[in-house]
Design an enzyme around this catalytic site. Sequence first.
Site, PDB file in Angstrom:
ATOM      1  CE  LYS A   1      -4.089  -2.307   2.223  1.00 20.88           C
ATOM      2  NZ  LYS A   1      -4.913  -2.068   3.290  1.00 20.88           N
TER       3      LYS A   1
ATOM      4  CD  GLU B   1      -8.812  -9.045  -3.710  1.00 23.29           C
ATOM      5  OE1 GLU B   1      -9.647  -8.726  -2.955  1.00 23.29           O
ATOM      6  OE2 GLU B   1      -7.545  -9.502  -3.379  1.00 23.29           O
TER       7      GLU B   1
ATOM      8  CG  ASN C   1      -3.922  -2.185   6.754  1.00 18.57           C
ATOM      9  OD1 ASN C   1      -3.632  -1.773   5.519  1.00 18.57           O
ATOM     10  ND2 ASN C   1      -4.784  -2.803   7.085  1.00 18.57           N
TER      11      ASN C   1
ATOM     12  CG  HIS D   1      -5.175  -6.255  -0.348  1.00 16.93           C
ATOM     13  ND1 HIS D   1      -6.487  -6.090  -0.025  1.00 16.93           N
ATOM     14  CD2 HIS D   1      -5.217  -7.526  -1.287  1.00 16.93           C
ATOM     15  CE1 HIS D   1      -7.331  -7.006  -0.561  1.00 16.93           C
ATOM     16  NE2 HIS D   1      -6.737  -7.641  -1.444  1.00 16.93           N
TER      17      HIS D   1
ATOM     18  CE1 TYR E   1      -9.256  -2.793   0.189  1.00 17.18           C
ATOM     19  CE2 TYR E   1      -8.492  -1.172  -1.068  1.00 17.18           C
ATOM     20  CZ  TYR E   1      -8.306  -2.081  -0.158  1.00 17.18           C
ATOM     21  OH  TYR E   1      -7.072  -2.612   0.366  1.00 17.18           O
TER      22      TYR E   1
END
Length: 139
Positions: free
Chosen positions: A11, A128, A114, A117, A51
């Site tokens: 991320k 995905e 965070n 993913h 998302y």
Amino acid sequence: MTGNITFTMIKPDAVSAGNSGAIIKMIEEAGFEIQAMKKTQLSKEVAGKFYAVHRERPFYGDLCEYMSSGPIIAIILTRENAVESFRKLIGATDPSKADPGTIRQLFATSIEANAIHGSDSDQNAAIESAFFFSELERY
Ligand code: IDP
Ligand code: MG
């Protein structure tokens, strides 16, 4: 029966902090093989599509903003029992609850930023992976 493919994204927080190399090293040391990888930056719209399952959640707008705030690295990985073992390697969504030695415990800065993913099911791993890569781009 569990599958051998999972999808991950490093991320924006982890990429901009210069942690991609350390994270990829941990992933390889855990026995995952990289099948396809690219660095790209998502628009807010594309982040929202990725998302979409979270669109009713209060953090959805912020999440799309954050996920489009800088480059990400998208990766398709293979390993036996890939989805479950990768979720173990990355740790809990909230880094304050992530086990010691997990990627999120080591590199995440907040529950939103965070670091990484990981797909939550074989079906979503396939969806995905196809979201980011064509068949021709896969090893
Ligand atoms: P996961 O990434 O561990 O599967 P999800 O519940 O699928 O967690 O949430 C997707 C992403 O949305 C998280 O990785 C995190 O970046 C963000 N997120 C989840 N819960 C919260 C929250 O309570 N506040 C802010 N951001 C959140
Ligand atoms: Mg999830």
